[in-house]
Design a protein around this motif. Structure first.
Motif, PDB file in Angstrom:
ATOM      1  N   ILE A 133       0.739  -1.209   0.083  1.00 44.45           N
ATOM      2  CA  ILE A 133      -0.149  -0.010  -0.070  1.00 44.45           C
ATOM      3  C   ILE A 133       0.785   1.165  -0.120  1.00 44.45           C
ATOM      4  O   ILE A 133       1.880   1.405   0.668  1.00 44.45           O
ATOM      5  N   THR A 134       0.475   2.292  -0.975  1.00 43.86           N
ATOM      6  CA  THR A 134       1.173   3.452  -0.839  1.00 43.86           C
ATOM      7  C   THR A 134       0.115   4.482  -0.148  1.00 43.86           C
ATOM      8  O   THR A 134      -1.120   4.509  -0.743  1.00 43.86           O
ATOM      9  N   ILE A 135       0.603   5.219   0.871  1.00 46.94           N
ATOM     10  CA  ILE A 135      -0.539   6.240   1.453  1.00 46.94           C
ATOM     11  C   ILE A 135      -0.277   7.588   0.814  1.00 46.94           C
ATOM     12  O   ILE A 135       0.983   8.048   0.598  1.00 46.94           O
ATOM     13  N   LYS A 136      -1.290   8.497   0.763  1.00 47.93           N
ATOM     14  CA  LYS A 136      -1.127   9.799   0.074  1.00 47.93           C
ATOM     15  C   LYS A 136      -0.508  10.533   1.173  1.00 47.93           C
ATOM     16  O   LYS A 136      -0.509  10.306   2.297  1.00 47.93           O
ATOM     17  N   PRO A 137       0.308  11.594   0.714  1.00 49.20           N
ATOM     18  CA  PRO A 137       1.264  12.463   1.511  1.00 49.20           C
ATOM     19  C   PRO A 137       0.120  13.023   2.497  1.00 49.20           C
ATOM     20  O   PRO A 137      -0.864  13.471   2.407  1.00 49.20           O
ATOM     21  N   PHE A 138       0.804  13.150   3.947  1.00 49.14           N
ATOM     22  CA  PHE A 138       0.098  14.100   4.730  1.00 49.14           C
ATOM     23  C   PHE A 138       0.284  15.308   4.767  1.00 49.14           C
ATOM     24  O   PHE A 138       0.905  15.911   4.004  1.00 49.14           O
ATOM     25  N   LYS A 139      -0.754  16.191   5.351  1.00 44.88           N
ATOM     26  CA  LYS A 139      -0.252  17.666   5.330  1.00 44.88           C
ATOM     27  C   LYS A 139       0.731  18.091   6.345  1.00 44.88           C
ATOM     28  O   LYS A 139       0.793  17.931   7.361  1.00 44.88           O
ATOM     29  N   VAL A 140       1.585  18.915   5.644  1.00 40.50           N
ATOM     30  CA  VAL A 140       3.053  19.300   6.183  1.00 40.50           C
ATOM     31  C   VAL A 140       2.637  20.463   7.182  1.00 40.50           C
ATOM     32  O   VAL A 140       1.900  21.381   6.952  1.00 40.50           O
ATOM     33  N   LYS A 141       3.271  20.242   8.434  1.00 46.14           N
ATOM     34  CA  LYS A 141       3.296  21.169   9.321  1.00 46.14           C
ATOM     35  C   LYS A 141       4.435  22.306   9.012  1.00 46.14           C
ATOM     36  O   LYS A 141       5.388  21.971   8.615  1.00 46.14           O
ATOM     37  N   THR A 142       3.878  23.416   9.062  1.00 49.51           N
ATOM     38  CA  THR A 142       4.748  24.662   8.353  1.00 49.51           C
ATOM     39  C   THR A 142       5.399  25.498   9.478  1.00 49.51           C
ATOM     40  O   THR A 142       4.899  25.373  10.733  1.00 49.51           O
ATOM     41  N   CYS A 143       6.493  25.952   9.187  1.00 50.46           N
ATOM     42  CA  CYS A 143       7.183  26.629  10.124  1.00 50.46           C
ATOM     43  C   CYS A 143       6.668  28.273  10.411  1.00 50.46           C
ATOM     44  O   CYS A 143       6.396  28.985   9.364  1.00 50.46           O
ATOM     45  N   LYS A 144       6.934  28.630  11.512  1.00 52.17           N
ATOM     46  CA  LYS A 144       6.112  29.830  12.128  1.00 52.17           C
ATOM     47  C   LYS A 144       7.252  31.000  12.404  1.00 52.17           C
ATOM     48  O   LYS A 144       7.159  32.079  12.748  1.00 52.17           O
ATOM     49  N   ASN A 145       8.535  30.486  12.207  1.00 50.70           N
ATOM     50  CA  ASN A 145       9.707  31.284  12.801  1.00 50.70           C
ATOM     51  C   ASN A 145       9.889  32.212  11.506  1.00 50.70           C
ATOM     52  O   ASN A 145       9.462  32.424  10.335  1.00 50.70           O
ATOM     53  N   ASN A 146      10.705  33.330  11.933  1.00 50.27           N
ATOM     54  CA  ASN A 146      11.184  34.246  10.760  1.00 50.27           C
ATOM     55  C   ASN A 146      12.694  34.235  10.838  1.00 50.27           C
ATOM     56  O   ASN A 146      13.512  35.339  11.260  1.00 50.27           O
ATOM     57  N   CYS A 147      13.279  33.124  10.568  1.00 50.97           N
ATOM     58  CA  CYS A 147      14.560  32.968  10.590  1.00 50.97           C
ATOM     59  C   CYS A 147      15.420  34.285   9.748  1.00 50.97           C
ATOM     60  O   CYS A 147      15.124  34.616   8.519  1.00 50.97           O
ATOM     61  N   VAL A 148      16.592  34.556  10.066  1.00 53.90           N
ATOM     62  CA  VAL A 148      17.275  36.039   9.253  1.00 53.90           C
ATOM     63  C   VAL A 148      17.766  35.314   8.181  1.00 53.90           C
ATOM     64  O   VAL A 148      17.957  36.220   7.126  1.00 53.90           O
ATOM     65  N   PHE A 149      18.133  34.048   8.152  1.00 54.57           N
ATOM     66  CA  PHE A 149      18.560  33.396   6.824  1.00 54.57           C
ATOM     67  C   PHE A 149      17.958  32.518   6.033  1.00 54.57           C
ATOM     68  O   PHE A 149      18.235  31.942   5.302  1.00 54.57           O
ATOM     69  N   CYS A 150      16.480  32.590   6.584  1.00 60.96           N
ATOM     70  CA  CYS A 150      15.419  31.591   5.817  1.00 60.96           C
ATOM     71  C   CYS A 150      15.709  31.865   4.045  1.00 60.96           C
ATOM     72  O   CYS A 150      15.745  32.700   3.552  1.00 60.96           O
ATOM     73  N   PHE A 151      16.041  30.602   3.516  1.00 60.80           N
ATOM     74  CA  PHE A 151      16.349  30.489   2.279  1.00 60.80           C
ATOM     75  C   PHE A 151      14.976  30.432   1.469  1.00 60.80           C
ATOM     76  O   PHE A 151      14.989  31.259   0.489  1.00 60.80           O
ATOM     77  N   VAL A 152      13.827  30.034   2.247  1.00 55.20           N
ATOM     78  CA  VAL A 152      12.670  30.119   1.221  1.00 55.20           C
ATOM     79  C   VAL A 152      12.315  31.505   1.066  1.00 55.20           C
ATOM     80  O   VAL A 152      11.830  31.864   0.004  1.00 55.20           O
ATOM     81  N   LYS A 153      12.350  32.453   1.875  1.00 54.57           N
ATOM     82  CA  LYS A 153      12.081  33.734   2.135  1.00 54.57           C
ATOM     83  C   LYS A 153      12.917  34.535   0.850  1.00 54.57           C
ATOM     84  O   LYS A 153      12.635  35.760   0.632  1.00 54.57           O
ATOM     85  N   GLN A 154      13.927  33.924   0.551  1.00 53.63           N
ATOM     86  CA  GLN A 154      14.701  34.708  -0.599  1.00 53.63           C
ATOM     87  C   GLN A 154      14.562  34.006  -2.049  1.00 53.63           C
ATOM     88  O   GLN A 154      15.305  34.461  -2.791  1.00 53.63           O
ATOM     89  N   LEU A 155      13.483  33.390  -2.070  1.00 54.59           N
ATOM     90  CA  LEU A 155      13.108  32.760  -3.350  1.00 54.59           C
ATOM     91  C   LEU A 155      12.411  33.597  -4.237  1.00 54.59           C
ATOM     92  O   LEU A 155      11.246  34.339  -3.681  1.00 54.59           O
ATOM     93  N   PRO A 156      12.462  34.050  -5.391  1.00 54.79           N
ATOM     94  CA  PRO A 156      11.660  34.706  -6.238  1.00 54.79           C
ATOM     95  C   PRO A 156      10.459  34.031  -6.850  1.00 54.79           C
ATOM     96  O   PRO A 156      10.356  32.789  -6.720  1.00 54.79           O
ATOM     97  N   LYS A 157       9.606  34.755  -7.542  1.00 53.81           N
ATOM     98  CA  LYS A 157       8.413  33.787  -8.085  1.00 53.81           C
ATOM     99  C   LYS A 157       8.944  33.187  -9.312  1.00 53.81           C
ATOM    100  O   LYS A 157      10.153  33.121  -9.888  1.00 53.81           O
ATOM    101  N   GLY A 158       8.154  32.132  -9.587  1.00 51.30           N
ATOM    102  CA  GLY A 158       8.321  31.242 -10.815  1.00 51.30           C
ATOM    103  C   GLY A 158       9.002  29.951 -10.480  1.00 51.30           C
ATOM    104  O   GLY A 158       9.357  29.263 -11.514  1.00 51.30           O
ATOM    105  N   LEU A 159       9.038  29.534  -9.322  1.00 51.33           N
ATOM    106  CA  LEU A 159       9.785  28.082  -9.205  1.00 51.33           C
ATOM    107  C   LEU A 159       8.510  27.121  -8.961  1.00 51.33           C
ATOM    108  O   LEU A 159       7.266  27.565  -8.656  1.00 51.33           O
ATOM    109  N   ARG A 160       8.756  25.924  -8.904  1.00 49.19           N
ATOM    110  CA  ARG A 160       7.567  25.065  -8.400  1.00 49.19           C
ATOM    111  C   ARG A 160       6.991  25.404  -7.109  1.00 49.19           C
ATOM    112  O   ARG A 160       7.804  25.416  -5.939  1.00 49.19           O
ATOM    113  N   LYS A 161       5.788  25.110  -7.036  1.00 47.17           N
ATOM    114  CA  LYS A 161       4.972  25.634  -5.708  1.00 47.17           C
ATOM    115  C   LYS A 161       5.641  24.801  -4.448  1.00 47.17           C
ATOM    116  O   LYS A 161       5.665  25.565  -3.346  1.00 47.17           O
TER     117      LYS A 161
END
Length: 432
Positions: free
Chosen positions: A77-105
């Motif tokens: 059996i393969t199970i469908k992915p679960f809903k991911v718990k997301t980060c509420k931090n505001n890291c000074v070095f967060c790479f995700v926040k440095q991403l421009p538009k136009g990438l894979r969601k």
């Protein structure tokens, strides 16, 4: 729509025990042997018995079936992915926040999920787990887990992760260490924040929990040109100082435990402009997915490649590419092949215009940058070898949703996805 209770089946393997029991895709598994299911980890944990009494729901109607397996056998059996718990931090070095538009969601998801840490080695800060999560990690032995520490100085850490309410990481580490949960940790080095004496103190503090804190990786902060927060990059001098701090710890730990415990990432040595340690000094490569020991492993593997009895390029000129930091090492490997094995491939270093030239790894190259660089360099070439690290794991697309087919159409080159290892490179040429 995700079920409120239970987990949804994505697929059932043909002729598997699950299919023979009558389970189908989209069925919702509610329990196994009377144990309620919250996600795929629960199913993994409770499925090990030889007989599984499964309660499930289909079209709103509950059913029960028994699955017979050899003990420990996958029921199929393969199970469908679960809903991911997301980060509420505001890291000074967060790479995700440095991403421009136009990438894979999915790249814009800031995950902070202990389940992904256990399953895939994703790093988490432990800033959003509660007592139930801690109990589950211990009860189900979800070990090892991967933790972003950055510093053990509580006030400094809370400032770096942008979360004044974050718990004391030392208390979290002690809790899991006392429960014998293995942890791999990382320190993202940010000059002016957690370098120098702070780095020394953090390594000392983490060592207190050895062997349950099993490894410590020191990696330079990654900065794109799209960042809004002012942060200093790791310079050559910063990298040298970090290596000088780490080296005495490694020597002492190696002598005492036969394990260096703390490692600098490959990028740190490249920035410093000095040689890597010997591969044997990386132990069991516990943090290779974090860029620790990847290049030394490649260099070691390049000396042990197995050549096919006959490899013919049949007049096809071949080109490949990589990021600017790895280029010298790949070029040296390819030049040696040309000298010893009469295999001729040209390698193109691709500068990262999308993120900025401070980002130098192949895994963060976009399809558009690759096409742009190839436009002026494809004359007389027929084949392009594409390292798989630049592509999505299960699909032939780059970060910006450009596909291999798009590259073929734009350049006129035949594209071949290759495993980013010396042997993978040789095997790809052998398919021509």
């Amino acid at each position: 729509m995700r079920p409120r209770n239970g987990i949804e089946i994505e697929s059932v393997l043909p002729d598997s025990p699950a299919e023979k029991a009558g389970l189908q895709p989209d069925d919702i598994l509610l329990s196994v042997n009377s144990h309620s299911l919250r996600d795929a980890i629960d199913f993994m944990f409770f499925r090990s018995a030889a007989r599984l009494l499964v309660e499930f729901s289909r079209n709103g109607i509950k059913h029960r079936v028994q699955i017979k397996t050899d003990e420990g056998t996958d029921p199929g059996i393969t199970i469908k992915p679960f809903k991911v718990k997301t980060c509420k931090n505001n890291c000074v070095f967060c790479f995700v926040k440095q991403l421009p538009k136009g990438l894979r969601k999915p790249l814009y998801i800031k995950d902070e999920d202990y389940r992904l840490s256990f399953l895939y080695g994703n790093y988490m800060t432990l800033s959003n787990i509660d007592s139930c999560d801690r109990k589950r990690i211990v009860d189900q032995r979800l070990s090892p887990i991967y933790i972003s520490v950055h510093t053990t100085n509580k006030s400094l850490r809370n400032k770096m992760i942008g979360n004044p309410r974050a718990s004391d990481i030392m208390k979290e580490l002690k809790f899991f260490s006392d429960k014998k949960i293995r942890m791999h940790t990382q320190i993202v080095l940010c000059p002016g924040f957690n370098d120098g004496i702070e780095l020394q103190n953090t390594i000392k503090d983490l060592y207190k929990f050895y062997p349950y804190v099993s490894s410590v990786a020191v990696v330079p902060v990654g900065l794109t040109m799209h960042r809004k927060q002012q942060l200093n990059p790791v310079t050559k001098e910063d990298a040298l100082r970090a290596i000088e701090i780490v080296a005495p710890f490694q020597k002492r730990f190696q002598k005492k435990h036969g394990d260096p415990i703390v490692y600098c990432s490959d990028e740190m040595y490249i920035k410093a402009g000095i040689n890597f340690p010997n591969l044997k000094d990386y132990g069991s490569l516990p943090q290779i997915e974090n860029g620790v020991g990847m290049v030394p492993l490649f260099l070691s593997q390049s000396k042990k490649i197995r050549m096919a009895k006959t490899i013919s390029q049949e007049g096809q000129k071949i080109i490949t590419f990589t990021g600017t930091s790895f280029y010298p090492f790949l070029k040296k490997f390819i030049d040696r092949l040309s000298e010893k094995e009469d295999i001729h491939v040209d390698v193109l270093p691709v500068e990262n215009n999308f993120f900025g030239n401070a980002v130098t790894v192949a895994g963060l190259l976009t399809g558009r940058d690759i096409i742009k660089n190839l436009h002026d360099n494809t004359d007389s070439y027929r084949v392009l070898l594409v390292p798989d690290v630049a592509l999505k794991e299960d699909e032939d697309i780059f970060l910006d949703n450009v596909s291999l087919k798009d590259v073929e159409e734009a350049t006129g080159l035949k594209t071949i996805r290759t495993e980013a290892t010396p042997q993978g490179f040789i095997d790809a040429i052998g398919t021509l």
